[in-house]
Write an enzyme that holds these catalytic residues in place. Structure first.
Site, PDB file in Angstrom:
ATOM      1  N   GLU A  59       0.799  -1.224   0.000  1.00 35.30           N
ATOM      2  CA  GLU A  59       0.000   0.000   0.000  1.00 35.30           C
ATOM      3  C   GLU A  59       0.831   1.275   0.000  1.00 35.30           C
ATOM      4  OE1 GLU A  59      -2.859  -0.271   3.177  1.00 35.30           O
ATOM      5  OE2 GLU A  59      -4.168  -1.528   1.989  1.00 35.30           O
ATOM      6  N   GLU A  98      -6.866  -7.686  -0.641  1.00 35.80           N
ATOM      7  CA  GLU A  98      -7.345  -7.762   0.741  1.00 35.80           C
ATOM      8  C   GLU A  98      -8.836  -7.420   0.736  1.00 35.80           C
ATOM      9  OE1 GLU A  98      -5.040  -5.293   3.359  1.00 35.80           O
ATOM     10  OE2 GLU A  98      -3.129  -5.975   2.521  1.00 35.80           O
ATOM     11  N   TRP A 107      -9.801   0.105  12.165  1.00 34.08           N
ATOM     12  CA  TRP A 107      -9.155   1.408  11.974  1.00 34.08           C
ATOM     13  C   TRP A 107     -10.096   2.561  11.659  1.00 34.08           C
ATOM     14  CZ3 TRP A 107     -10.531   2.358   6.997  1.00 34.08           C
ATOM     15  CH2 TRP A 107     -10.626   1.267   6.115  1.00 34.08           C
ATOM     16  N   MET A 121      -8.055  -6.037  17.060  1.00 37.33           N
ATOM     17  CA  MET A 121      -9.522  -5.917  16.971  1.00 37.33           C
ATOM     18  C   MET A 121     -10.027  -6.136  15.540  1.00 37.33           C
ATOM     19  SD  MET A 121     -10.212  -5.373  20.087  1.00 37.33           S
ATOM     20  CE  MET A 121     -11.957  -4.998  20.032  1.00 37.33           C
TER      21      MET A 121
HETATM   22  C1  GAL Z   1      -4.619  -2.690   4.910  1.00 37.33           C
HETATM   23  C2  GAL Z   1      -3.197  -3.196   5.044  1.00 37.33           C
HETATM   24  C3  GAL Z   1      -3.136  -4.462   5.862  1.00 37.33           C
HETATM   25  C4  GAL Z   1      -3.971  -4.320   7.097  1.00 37.33           C
HETATM   26  C5  GAL Z   1      -5.376  -3.966   6.718  1.00 37.33           C
HETATM   27  C6  GAL Z   1      -6.317  -3.854   7.888  1.00 37.33           C
HETATM   28  O1  GAL Z   1      -4.655  -1.347   4.619  1.00 37.33           O
HETATM   29  O2  GAL Z   1      -2.612  -3.444   3.792  1.00 37.33           O
HETATM   30  O3  GAL Z   1      -1.796  -4.733   6.206  1.00 37.33           O
HETATM   31  O4  GAL Z   1      -3.416  -3.337   7.912  1.00 37.33           O
HETATM   32  O5  GAL Z   1      -5.364  -2.739   6.056  1.00 37.33           O
HETATM   33  O6  GAL Z   1      -7.607  -3.512   7.471  1.00 37.33           O
END
Ligand code: GAL
Length: 636
Positions: A144, A315, A323, A365
């Site tokens: 990223e 992902e 987050w 989490m």
């Molecule tokens: C993405 C990242 C991952 C992980 C994920 C969590 O942005 O590439 O390593 O942190 O978010 O949602």
């Protein structure tokens, strides 16, 4: 095209005894790919020069033995702590001049030569060792780029590299002074070493200076990536990709993508709805557990363009993330829906993040397909369901788009540099146009800004592209369908000056933007026939035909032949009318969708997705919340 599923896995987080059982369960769930390694540098090289790759050999062997294919990540997003002892000045500095320190990730400046050399070294080590490994079937560079606001650094390394970049571009300080208009406020310089980064100035820095810094920063990401790709290519024939993010525009993804084989992106629909979308509370509540109905589709189409047709979801959100300001759980069925929507837009692979939820660290989490105690989390059954469905589902790439939207990263920088109104955000403008096209049920292609051929699309939208490239200008001139430009299209020269003759200065379009104004929230300019301009409005003059007027009788949309210029930011209702009329004129047949429903055609089937919290009738089918439906298209 074979479509498959995958998962992100961190063998270094778990006792080795668990690996083979994990691999067995992944295969049993119908997963094909496992991405590993992208944050493992401290375990690969615990001390400078002391390598420990034996565990990675074993992890790859265990995964491969279970029939899984490995995507191996280069670990350069997480330099180990000793790297900072070796290069104390490798950290990026923020715009206030503060170091962005160790203790999370992405703590490096793209311009630091010593860190680049260490990246080249670790990538070479991995490429030599695994480039021909039969189980390593793809490579990911870094992780990223640009995430956590890391594209631009204000470090001494960045300043030195910026000066070199400027010297290459302008050859002499006099040429730079002319290009930037440095006579304004006596900003002229006598040498490249007198130029600083455009931060810590008393009031706003010269926008031309800022734009060059942003171009430079974007080029640094591309060259950092290219360094790794060139090494990998010497040792492997496997495809190389990078995992991009949602709504990150700080670097030119098309430029990075040009060096890669496949684009991939990380799709977190609930996180994105909560933390990076302009939306009212009603919208956020309505789609709380489903995500915005158009945000994923936009990025699928964007990254299909970045990957020149080849793209993955690297992902996929499997449950609540950690987050965003709020982290709700997906509605049952949404993990399946998100995967199917990606496939309908042409994804080759959808990989879930992550296999097992970590009990430690910043993401404790964050859900995985398994709970921390290894019991299945709800996402696992949905992933397995998609795997089963894939074996029966029609296999076909996505259909060519009927309409196109040009997307230009440099225009995002342009309007951040000089918004002229707080709400003028380029992504937001493009996304509004995309949403309106999608509401009409159209298949959309996104095009890079140097596109030289518009012939496949009868309707092309070019909102807000600050400087039209030469190939695009030629393609527009040759185009036989309709092109709709504006607002602000072609309103800057390559040097970020106002062109004279005034914009949009398009051959054949007798229309001039005589004045612009920005509008605060709550203020709008109604248009005759419905809808309104918001955020931005232009006064147009010239002999082109006025197709739409504002309520005061001024020209809002002007036309000459196949070219339209739109003098403002249309709201959803104005966009719907403008686009519906353009479709009718061009012989395109919109298939309007209910709000909250998305659709995409593959070469053989029409897929429909219900993001709404309620059941909906569409296309003669009853779709429950999170429902996915596909039906064969009549053969043409
Ligand atoms: C993405 C990242 C991952 C992980 C994920 C969590 O942005 O590439 O390593 O942190 O978010 O949602």
């Amino acid at each position: 095209m074979k479509r498959t599923l995958g998962v992100c896995y961190y063998p270094e987080h778990w006792p080795e005894e668990l690996w083979s059982e994990d691999a067995r369960r992944m295969a049993e769930a119908g997963l094909t790919w496992v991405r590993i390694g992208e944050f493992a540098w401290s375990r690969l090289e615990p001390e400078p020069g002391r390598l420990d790759l034996a565990w990675l050999d074993r992890a790859i062997a265990v995964l491969g033995a279970a029939g899984l294919k490995v995507v191996l990540g280069t670990p350069t997003a997480t330099p180990p702590r000793w790297m900072l002892t070796r290069h104390p000045d490798m950290l990026a500095l923020d715009a206030e001049g503060r170091p962005r320190g160790f203790g999370s990730r992405r703590h490096y400046c793209f311009s630091h030569r010593g860190y680049r050399a260490d990246c080249a070294r670790i990538v070479t080590i991995l490429a030599e060792r695994y480039g021909r490994n039969p189980h390593v079937a793809a490579w990911q560079t870094d992780n990223e780029y640009g995430c956590h606001d890391t594209t631009r650094s204000h470090s001494p390394a960045a300043r030195a590299a910026f000066r070199d970049w400027l010297a290459q571009r302008y050859q002499s300080p006099q040429a730079l002074n002319r290009a930037w208009g440095n006579v304004f406020w006596s900003m002229e310089v006598g040498g490249f070493d007198e130029i600083d980064l455009p931060h810590l100035t008393v009031t706003e820095p010269n926008p031309a200076h800022v734009m060059d810094f942003r171009r430079f920063a974007s080029d640094e990401v591309a060259s950092f990536n290219r360094l790794q790709v060139e090494i990998l290519r010497r040792h492997t024939d496997a495809p190389i990709l990078h995992n991009y993010m949602g709504r990150i525009t700080d670097f030119d993804h098309f430029a990075v993508g040009a060096d890669l084989d496949i684009a991939s992106w990380d799709s977190y629909p609930l996180g994105f709805l909560s933390d990076r979308l302009e939306a009212g509370e009603a919208h956020r509540h309505r789609f709380l557990r489903q995500g915005d109905p158009d945000f994923q589709a936009f990025h699928h189409d964007l990254y299909r363009a970045v990957g020149r047709g080849r793209w993955w979801v690297m992902e996929q959100q499997p449950g609540p993330v950690n987050w965003a300001p709020w982290n709700p759980a997906p509605l049952p069925g949404m993990v399946r829906l998100w995967a199917w929507e990606a496939f309908a837009h042409g994804a080759e692979v959808v990989a879930f993040f992550r296999w097992r939820q970590a009990p430690f660290g910043q993401e404790a989490m964050h859900a995985g397909l398994l709970r921390p105690d290894s019991a299945p989390a709800p996402g696992l059954a949905e992933a397995a369901q998609v795997a089963r469905e894939l074996t029966e589902a029609p296999e076909a790439g996505c259909a060519p788009g009927e309409v196109a939207l040009v997307f230009d990263y440099a225009s995002a920088w342009a309007w951040q540099t000089q918004p002229q109104g707080r709400d003028f955000d380029y992504f937001r403008l493009c996304f509004a146009v995309y949403r309106a096209l999608r509401r009409l049920g159209l298949n959309i292609d996104i095009l890079p800004p140097d596109t030289g051929d518009l012939a496949p699309w009868r309707l092309v939208l070019v909102p807000g592209v600050a400087t039209l490239s030469a190939p695009l200008l030629e393609a527009i001139a040759r185009h036989r369908g309709r092109v709709i430009l504006g607002p602000r299209s072609n309103s800057k020269t390559a040097m970020f000056a106002t062109p004279v003759p005034l914009p949009p200065a398009l051959p054949g379009l007798h229309c001039t933007v005589a004045r612009v104004e920005s509008l605060p929230p709550g203020i709008s300019v109604p248009l005759e026939g419905g809808g309104a301009f918001r955020h931005w409005r232009e006064v147009l003059e010239g002999s082109a035909e006025t197709v739409i007027r504002d309520a005061d009788g001024g020209a809002a949309l002007m036309r000459s032949g196949g070219l339209d210029y739109l003098g403002g930011w249309p709201d959803a209702s104005a966009l719907a009318q403008i686009l519906t009329a353009a479709c009718a004129e061009q012989g395109l047949a919109p298939r309007p969708l209910p709000e909250g429903v998305g659709a995409r055609d593959t070469a053989t089937h029409r897929f429909v997705f219900n993001y709404r919290p309620d059941t909906v009738e569409v296309d003669g089918v009853t779709l429950p919340p999170a429902g996915v439906h596909w039906r064969a298209l009549p053969r043409s």
